[in-house]
Design a protein around this motif. Structure first.
Motif, PDB file in Angstrom:
ATOM      1  N   MET A  90      58.751  66.453  60.133  1.00 20.13           N
ATOM      2  CA  MET A  90      60.053  65.837  60.395  1.00 20.13           C
ATOM      3  C   MET A  90      60.234  64.616  59.493  1.00 20.13           C
ATOM      4  SD  MET A  90      59.431  63.852  64.013  1.00 20.13           S
ATOM      5  CE  MET A  90      58.696  65.298  64.764  1.00 20.13           C
ATOM      6  N   ILE A  91      61.476  64.178  59.372  1.00 18.55           N
ATOM      7  CA  ILE A  91      61.775  63.007  58.559  1.00 18.55           C
ATOM      8  C   ILE A  91      61.637  61.760  59.425  1.00 18.55           C
ATOM      9  CG2 ILE A  91      63.638  61.778  57.359  1.00 18.55           C
ATOM     10  CD1 ILE A  91      64.607  64.491  56.351  1.00 18.55           C
ATOM     11  N   THR A  92      60.752  60.880  59.027  1.00 21.76           N
ATOM     12  CA  THR A  92      60.532  59.622  59.727  1.00 21.76           C
ATOM     13  C   THR A  92      60.676  58.473  58.740  1.00 21.76           C
ATOM     14  OG1 THR A  92      58.146  59.706  59.304  1.00 21.76           O
ATOM     15  CG2 THR A  92      58.940  60.740  61.339  1.00 21.76           C
ATOM     16  N   ALA A 150      62.085  62.116  65.928  1.00 24.54           N
ATOM     17  CA  ALA A 150      61.916  61.369  64.677  1.00 24.54           C
ATOM     18  C   ALA A 150      61.772  59.871  64.939  1.00 24.54           C
ATOM     19  CB  ALA A 150      63.088  61.640  63.741  1.00 24.54           C
ATOM     20  N   GLU A 179      58.321  59.174  66.559  1.00 22.91           N
ATOM     21  CA  GLU A 179      57.273  59.323  65.559  1.00 22.91           C
ATOM     22  C   GLU A 179      57.288  58.151  64.566  1.00 22.91           C
ATOM     23  OE1 GLU A 179      53.970  61.273  63.943  1.00 22.91           O
ATOM     24  OE2 GLU A 179      55.094  61.699  65.787  1.00 22.91           O
ATOM     25  N   LEU A 193      61.635  58.168  51.498  1.00 22.26           N
ATOM     26  CA  LEU A 193      61.388  59.560  51.126  1.00 22.26           C
ATOM     27  C   LEU A 193      61.060  59.662  49.636  1.00 22.26           C
ATOM     28  CD1 LEU A 193      64.354  61.293  53.019  1.00 22.26           C
ATOM     29  CD2 LEU A 193      61.978  61.061  53.773  1.00 22.26           C
ATOM     30  N   SER A 232      64.788  67.006  61.722  1.00 20.29           N
ATOM     31  CA  SER A 232      63.688  67.892  62.113  1.00 20.29           C
ATOM     32  C   SER A 232      62.999  68.527  60.917  1.00 20.29           C
ATOM     33  CB  SER A 232      64.202  69.006  63.037  1.00 20.29           C
ATOM     34  OG  SER A 232      64.983  69.949  62.309  1.00 20.29           O
ATOM     35  N   ARG A 233      63.565  68.372  59.728  1.00 20.70           N
ATOM     36  CA  ARG A 233      63.036  69.019  58.539  1.00 20.70           C
ATOM     37  C   ARG A 233      61.934  68.183  57.901  1.00 20.70           C
ATOM     38  NH1 ARG A 233      66.564  72.943  56.905  1.00 20.70           N
ATOM     39  NH2 ARG A 233      64.665  73.793  55.958  1.00 20.70           N
ATOM     40  N   ASP A 234      60.984  68.854  57.250  1.00 25.24           N
ATOM     41  CA  ASP A 234      59.963  68.141  56.497  1.00 25.24           C
ATOM     42  C   ASP A 234      60.584  67.587  55.220  1.00 25.24           C
ATOM     43  OD1 ASP A 234      57.978  68.706  58.338  1.00 25.24           O
ATOM     44  OD2 ASP A 234      57.389  70.568  57.339  1.00 25.24           O
ATOM     45  N   PRO A 235      60.192  66.382  54.808  1.00 26.58           N
ATOM     46  CA  PRO A 235      60.774  65.816  53.585  1.00 26.58           C
ATOM     47  C   PRO A 235      60.506  66.698  52.374  1.00 26.58           C
ATOM     48  CG  PRO A 235      59.568  64.146  54.830  1.00 26.58           C
ATOM     49  CD  PRO A 235      59.257  65.466  55.467  1.00 26.58           C
ATOM     50  N   TYR A 244      68.828  67.416  48.988  1.00 26.37           N
ATOM     51  CA  TYR A 244      69.304  67.670  50.342  1.00 26.37           C
ATOM     52  C   TYR A 244      70.791  68.010  50.260  1.00 26.37           C
ATOM     53  CZ  TYR A 244      64.997  65.297  51.768  1.00 26.37           C
ATOM     54  OH  TYR A 244      63.685  64.928  51.942  1.00 26.37           O
TER      55      TYR A 244
END
Length: 427
Positions: free
Chosen positions: A1-3, A27, A30, A106, A150-153, A160
């Protein structure tokens, strides 16, 4: 996930725990944030119980919170959370704004933001597909697919591609898109805005958030009518009508005048991102289409079957009728209006019509008065059988209902799935 470390130690309230709300809670937690979450549904609250504090933001003191994150579905113009947050001096934001704030942490990347009344999903998916074809790491999010948080970076150099509704833009303040797109503006969601101009102003905010020198791909008519670029900071402007595209006949899933515009936009975006012409053309040729949007589901005996169940009004059906010269048209359902005026210019493409659902008798009268053969099939299964029996090689059997689905189906996806199943059941 994107944090993001930018959220650590901060305090947020999340109102609404559907998919995007749950992804936001995950997110933020986390990232080390303190989260208060709420949804009126017991089953939704149970999904975050024990991890976030459960409390209704309308019932607690919001002083000291860093933001209230609401679902785009919350009508913030009239919802009491707006007044409550403003009184506490707390910004009302969405998950796309959190993504914008997380961008600094990111890997180096670019963002494409796509808005407009019609065509957003197809254009977003098409841009992503072209980037995939070109070997550029890309994912789509926002109003399509999985929640963006919810997506991985993406790795460095990724893109994006975000479909953005006006509701999402309303809750976003710092999304500086490398390429921002406005496909078109027609009256919509006017219950959420102060008239058509208020709706148009919401779309225009996407460009106002861009930094200088960013690319703006814009519908010329929207710019002339609504001056959507007035608050933009010296963008590089590309009008959609000026984009030169190739032979549309070579792109099977992108037929019709509306898809010509979608292609022009995707081409302009890809060029702005540095994608070569060969990769663009290959992407257009291989784009599979989105389910329920001019979806080619089968070809049997030389007859093509097309699922356009997403077309829930006459305006969205009209481009589908323009796409093919000989159509056996399945339409009907729960009507939104008592006319088919937007479709009338394309009646010459209709070989015959097959009406279903609550709107069936009304649409049958309209089309017979226009001189078109009509079969009152009643149900979708029967309409598919009737149309398939009448169609000849080279014809198209198309479900493009110009109606909502709720008289006979749960939603337009269920209706489209039923169409596909009925086609598969044909001998």
């Amino acid at each position: 996930m994107i944090t993001s470390p930018a959220f650590a130690g901060k305090k947020y309230a999340v109102l609404g725990l559907a998919r995007s709300g749950l992804a936001t809670v995950d997110a933020l937690l986390e990232s080390g944030a303190d989260v208060v979450a709420w949804d009126d549904r017991d089953e939704a609250r149970a999904k975050v119980a024990g991890r976030a504090t459960l409390a209704d933001p309308l019932a607690i003191d919001l002083a000291g919170f860093d933001g209230v994150i609401v679902s785009p579905g919350v009508p913030i113009i009239r919802h009491p959370i707006r007044t409550k947050a403003e009184a506490a001096g707390v910004p009302l934001i969405g998950d796309v704004e959190l993504f914008a704030q997380a961008r600094a942490s990111l890997p180096a990347h670019k963002v494409v933001g796509i808005t407009g009344t019609n065509g957003k999903s197809t254009t977003t998916a098409l841009v992503r597909h072209i980037l995939d074809t070109a070997g550029v790491p890309a994912l789509m999010g926002g109003n399509i697919g999985l929640p963006i948080l919810s997506r991985d970076p993406l790795p460095e150099g990724g893109v994006y591609v975000l479909e953005l509704s006006s509701y999402q833009i309303d809750l976003t303040y710092s999304l500086d898109c490398d390429v921002a797109v406005l496909l078109n503006i027609t009256p919509d969601h006017l219950d959420r805005y102060d008239g058509f101009e208020g709706y148009a102003a919401s779309k225009a905010r996407l460009f106002a958030m861009q930094g200088p020198g960013r690319v703006a791909v814009v519908d010329y008519a929207a710019e002339m009518a609504h001056r959507v670029l007035d608050d933009a900071e010296d963008p590089m402007i590309q009008f959609i009508s000026d984009v030169v595209i190739g032979d549309q006949a070579a792109w099977p899933a992108l037929q019709g005048p509306h898809n010509a515009q979608n292609v022009a936009v995707a081409t302009a975006v890809a060029r702005a991102l540095g994608v070569g012409e060969a990769a663009i053309e290959q992407g257009l040729r291989t784009y599979p289409g989105l389910p329920h949007r001019m979806e080619r589901v089968a070809e049997k005996g030389g007859v093509l079957f097309v699922n356009d169940s997403k077309a829930t009004n006459a305006t969205s059906t009209a481009p589908a009728l323009a796409a093919y010269p000989k159509i056996h048209w399945i339409l009907g359902g729960l009507p939104k209006t008592d006319e088919l005026d937007a479709c009338a210019p394309h009646y010459a493409h209709v070989v015959a019509a097959y009406v279903i659902g609550d709107a069936g008798p009304m649409f049958a009268r309209i089309l017979r008065d226009a001189g078109k053969p009509v079969t009152e099939s009643g149900t979708l299964d029967q309409a598919v059988r009737d149309a398939a029996a009448a169609a000849k090689p080279g014809d198209v059997v198309m479900l493009s209902p110009a109606c909502a689905s709720f008289d006979q189906f749960r939603d337009f996806e269920a209706r489209g799935d039923a169409f596909r199943a009925a086609v598969e059941a044909l001998a």
